[in-house]
Design an enzyme around this catalytic site. Sequence first.
Site, PDB file in Angstrom:
ATOM      1  N   ARG A  46      21.147   3.213 -57.082  1.00 60.94           N
ATOM      2  CA  ARG A  46      21.918   3.724 -55.796  1.00 60.94           C
ATOM      3  C   ARG A  46      22.456   2.395 -54.821  1.00 60.94           C
ATOM      4  NH1 ARG A  46      19.030   4.934 -52.038  1.00 60.94           N
ATOM      5  NH2 ARG A  46      17.510   6.409 -53.116  1.00 60.94           N
ATOM      6  N   TYR A  98      46.254  13.558 -45.354  1.00 56.45           N
ATOM      7  CA  TYR A  98      45.422  14.278 -46.598  1.00 56.45           C
ATOM      8  C   TYR A  98      44.823  15.573 -45.928  1.00 56.45           C
ATOM      9  CZ  TYR A  98      42.559  15.829 -50.330  1.00 56.45           C
ATOM     10  OH  TYR A  98      41.995  16.479 -51.340  1.00 56.45           O
ATOM     11  N   ASP A 170      43.939   3.952 -44.141  1.00 54.69           N
ATOM     12  CA  ASP A 170      43.736   4.664 -45.609  1.00 54.69           C
ATOM     13  C   ASP A 170      44.942   3.930 -46.523  1.00 54.69           C
ATOM     14  OD1 ASP A 170      43.988   6.243 -47.882  1.00 54.69           O
ATOM     15  OD2 ASP A 170      43.149   8.062 -46.844  1.00 54.69           O
ATOM     16  N   LYS A 195      43.405   7.244 -57.117  1.00 55.99           N
ATOM     17  CA  LYS A 195      44.770   7.478 -57.476  1.00 55.99           C
ATOM     18  C   LYS A 195      45.408   6.215 -58.053  1.00 55.99           C
ATOM     19  CE  LYS A 195      44.640  11.397 -55.389  1.00 55.99           C
ATOM     20  NZ  LYS A 195      43.194  11.571 -54.439  1.00 55.99           N
TER      21      LYS A 195
HETATM   22  O1  P1T Z   1      40.121  12.931 -53.628  1.00 58.46           O
HETATM   23  P1  P1T Z   1      39.297  11.932 -52.968  1.00 58.46           P
HETATM   24  O2  P1T Z   1      39.072  10.505 -54.182  1.00 58.46           O
HETATM   25  O3  P1T Z   1      38.183  12.240 -52.389  1.00 58.46           O
HETATM   26  O4  P1T Z   1      40.266  11.013 -52.047  1.00 58.46           O
HETATM   27  C1  P1T Z   1      40.674  11.750 -50.832  1.00 58.46           C
HETATM   28  C2  P1T Z   1      41.956  11.221 -50.499  1.00 58.46           C
HETATM   29  C3  P1T Z   1      42.022  10.396 -49.346  1.00 58.46           C
HETATM   30  N1  P1T Z   1      43.285   9.928 -48.622  1.00 58.46           N
HETATM   31  C4  P1T Z   1      44.265  10.213 -49.152  1.00 58.46           C
HETATM   32  C5  P1T Z   1      45.620   9.690 -48.860  1.00 58.46           C
HETATM   33  C6  P1T Z   1      44.374  11.180 -50.414  1.00 58.46           C
HETATM   34  O5  P1T Z   1      45.572  11.518 -50.841  1.00 58.46           O
HETATM   35  C7  P1T Z   1      43.302  11.570 -50.952  1.00 58.46           C
HETATM   36  C8  P1T Z   1      43.429  12.791 -52.013  1.00 58.46           C
HETATM   37  N2  P1T Z   1      44.446  13.448 -52.100  1.00 58.46           N
HETATM   38  C9  P1T Z   1      44.868  14.270 -53.080  1.00 58.46           C
HETATM   39  C10 P1T Z   1      44.145  14.740 -53.950  1.00 58.46           C
HETATM   40  C11 P1T Z   1      46.132  14.554 -53.149  1.00 58.46           C
HETATM   41  O6  P1T Z   1      46.627  15.291 -54.095  1.00 58.46           O
HETATM   42  O7  P1T Z   1      46.791  14.199 -52.138  1.00 58.46           O
END
Ligand code: P1T
Length: 379
Positions: A46, A98, A170, A195
């Site tokens: 961890r 998001y 972000d 992503k």
């Molecule tokens: O899904 P995760 O890895 O927890 O990430 C969250 C997140 C944070 N910031 C942005 C700009 C994002 O687009 C996302 C996750 N977004 C999607 C799952 C989506 O389809 O827009």
Amino acid sequence: MKFNTKTIHGGQKQDPAYGSVMPPIYQTSTYAQSTPGGHKGYEYSRTHNPTRNALENALASIENGKYGLAFGSGLAAIDAVLKLLEPGDEVVSTNDLYGGTYRLFTKIYERFGIKFHFVGMRNATNIEEFITPDTKLIWVETPTNPMMNIIDIVETSKIAKRHKILLAVDNTFATPYLQQPLDLGADIVMHSVTKYLGGHSDLVMGALVVKDKELADRLFFIQNASGAVCGPQDSFLALRGIKTLHIRMQRHCENGKAVAEYLASHPKIENVYWPGFKNHPNYEIAKSQMNDFGGMVSFTTKGNNYEDAIRIVENLRVFTLAESLGGVESLAGHPASMTHASIPKKEREKTGVVDSLIRLSVGIEDEDDLIADLKQAIG
Ligand code: P1T
């Protein structure tokens, strides 16, 4: 080292045991000690894991930071940033973001006494009027999800510095291939590694990168104390993904442009949101802070009809109807009912997330097939 070399070599070294070019997947929870505290730098996974550390070093390198931290999801990374705050603190955030981030802010952290102001930041000076002595964090998504607004990072960072407030960006939509927020004055850059960085829709992961040692230490403490880390297998996959980020992004940008231009010329399409259009409200800022315009495109149909949007996303064949973005394959989403359903209708419609809005994550397939698919689906 230039960016296209950094994605492959940045922060990396050969494995000392056998010289393996890729770091081994250290699938272990713990490490043998000869005497209490007698270890080789690793005690418990961890806290540290060599495969995760290799990824964290790569992340720091490509974002021009000093310290990288990897988490079990993008939201876990955002959660770690929010844990820097205390009850009574205030956050000024982009109003278009998001849905899951909005949900974390309003449904979890408001309960712990943090106050959020959601602000249209197309003009960075709008931020000023929401700053109080309790403001501790400015949260910026740029380009925003899903309306593709562009926020001026340099101007925002000047405001943050003037008031001694942390600025977190972000960078999920842009990736460091297009934009490097730490160089533009941000204190923290955040990613949903799920992503573009991962790039193959095969993992869920988040990351933070910072330059400042004291801030890094506070975040490392939170990472270990809260424990939302990612595993070694996923760290390996993310590291592999990053090695092709630059060539994938180049194609995402080319295809994104082709799709945006096709949609803009289509008689049944009303608005196309893509920062590469000269009439995009912040085109000049996009041009100055990004190297290209990315592969995310949102659009609405003429008549603003929910049924038309649903028919289009259901008819697509090469684009897959799915949440997420940034993988090699093209995806289509209906934000109002999918990724942004957790934002109340009244709130999301203020920013343009109407029922006819469709969001495309344009992949790296052949451009002709993508255009042909949109053509048959829109009809
Ligand atoms: O899904 P995760 O890895 O927890 O990430 C969250 C997140 C944070 N910031 C942005 C700009 C994002 O687009 C996302 C996750 N977004 C999607 C799952 C989506 O389809 O827009």
